[in-house]
Design a protein around this motif. Sequence first.
Motif, mmCIF file in Angstrom:
data_model
loop_
_atom_site.group_PDB
_atom_site.id
_atom_site.type_symbol
_atom_site.label_atom_id
_atom_site.label_comp_id
_atom_site.label_asym_id
_atom_site.label_seq_id
_atom_site.Cartn_x
_atom_site.Cartn_y
_atom_site.Cartn_z
ATOM 1 N N VAL A 360 47.589 97.639 -34.589
ATOM 2 C CA VAL A 360 48.216 96.510 -33.893
ATOM 3 C C VAL A 360 47.885 95.222 -34.621
ATOM 4 O O VAL A 360 46.733 94.963 -34.963
ATOM 5 C CB VAL A 360 47.727 96.415 -32.430
ATOM 6 N N LEU A 364 48.826 91.579 -27.803
ATOM 7 C CA LEU A 364 49.856 92.114 -26.926
ATOM 8 C C LEU A 364 49.989 91.236 -25.683
ATOM 9 O O LEU A 364 48.984 90.833 -25.090
ATOM 10 C CB LEU A 364 49.508 93.545 -26.519
ATOM 11 N N VAL A 450 57.673 97.733 -32.476
ATOM 12 C CA VAL A 450 56.965 99.001 -32.624
ATOM 13 C C VAL A 450 57.644 99.797 -33.731
ATOM 14 O O VAL A 450 58.813 100.167 -33.608
ATOM 15 C CB VAL A 450 56.978 99.810 -31.310
ATOM 16 N N VAL A 465 53.276 96.756 -33.852
ATOM 17 C CA VAL A 465 52.548 97.999 -33.576
ATOM 18 C C VAL A 465 53.080 99.079 -34.501
ATOM 19 O O VAL A 465 54.292 99.313 -34.558
ATOM 20 C CB VAL A 465 52.729 98.431 -32.104
#
Length: 485
Positions: A360, A364, A450, A465
């Motif tokens: 990561v 977040l 992601v 991510v």
Amino acid sequence: MTTDDIATAPDIARLARGTLLPSFPGATAPRWLLDELEAGLAGVTLFALTGNVPSPESLAALTAQLRKAGDPFVAIDEEGGDVTRLGGHRSGSPYPGNAALGAVDDPELTRRVYRSLGAELAEVGVNVNFAPSVDVNTADDNPVIGTRSFGSDPGLVARHAAASVAGTQEAGVAACAKHFPGHGATVDDSHLSVPLVDAGLDLLERRELVPFRAAIEAGTGAVMTGHLNLPAITRGVPATLSPEAITGLLRERLGYQGVIVTDALDMEGASGAIGIPEASVRALVAGADLLCLGPNEHAETVRATLAAIGGAVRTGRLSPERLRDAAERTGRLREWLAGRPPAAVDRAAGLEGARRAVRVRGALPGWNGAPLVVETESAGNIAVGPTPWGLHPWAPDAVRADGADGTAERVLKDAAGRGLVVVLRDAHRHAGQRALTTALLTARPDTVVVEMGLPVWRPESAVYVATYGAAAANAQAAAELLGLC
């Protein structure tokens, strides 16, 4: 005895059958296949797309049926990760693939994952796994290897090659290191053409051959050839059909004395210009022991290939001794497989690996309510097939987006007042994914990106991510991190 007598002798016919691994449709063995097994056929290669693996229970019944007719090698491509056949083609694999395991770089974890994979295969009667892929993936735009590789560093790949071979074989299943001499330094797919690997022997020794040496030292039961053109070695001939690659490089230089199996001979890189029967003869002459024919190569191909092998013996192109040599090697592998003790399934190793692989960048966000998940379009390659991927199992209102004009505007409207997650897969290879992500980030800098393929393209402004794979285990690890489950 005349040459014709030699070529038509029953033992030669049986030896020829003993080199073939055809396929068949459906979850039960057809009569022709059972007859061929009784006559000495080496075994079969199973494929999900031909309906061989509707469920573990049906597969176990199928392999039991096959063993009533002979002592077959029952082979499958079960790499974990994105290339999965044992039920994962419907729901995704519970094990991360090689890229994730390489990112973690814990060889003992890799050994556990492959031992558990092997245990699941052994439970349903599969005894040869066409894995691991030990290619050193040095070409970012490689269309067929990618996350199937442990990485781009030869030493790292070698560590995990040895661990994956050891784990697989601790479960009583023969490992098959592939794709010799290495499919990682090309941007072509051998399913569609003959990829060029522009590397001389010195570079091969420093890069491609390092993991194969490690796999051999770990005792791999088999090595699979790749349909690769290495001009410095094979002089324009695919490695699968090249005596210089198989006998000279693999047998003599690396000292490998185990079973050599071809990648599927229906692939353009092997048989596109000459056909499967002729490719089979050339592969045997080059030194291969087992011939994987391909997913749609059934009784007719077996008959044509046997005729071609018989003809090659009659004309002296292929010696009976070469067939006997192949039979000796496959016989030793069968002896090794007999009575191997079982291992325990350990699916916890898969989820542990997937969780440890996640990387990561950025903080977040804390969402008030579930975010909108947008999954971009990404066609899998032929080896992967239509395996499901993405975060939609944990995001019921997830949407698919292809990056066409107007897509970003529609997504932004749907995401108004809620968090936004965009899911990519090898965005460095898909301009539409990059364009859509850039447009979303311009309007919504809080978008979480992601990447479920290789994390090559990384937008600078995003919370980013990387999962290093799109298996079910990778998806669950990402969903947990994002608070979706």
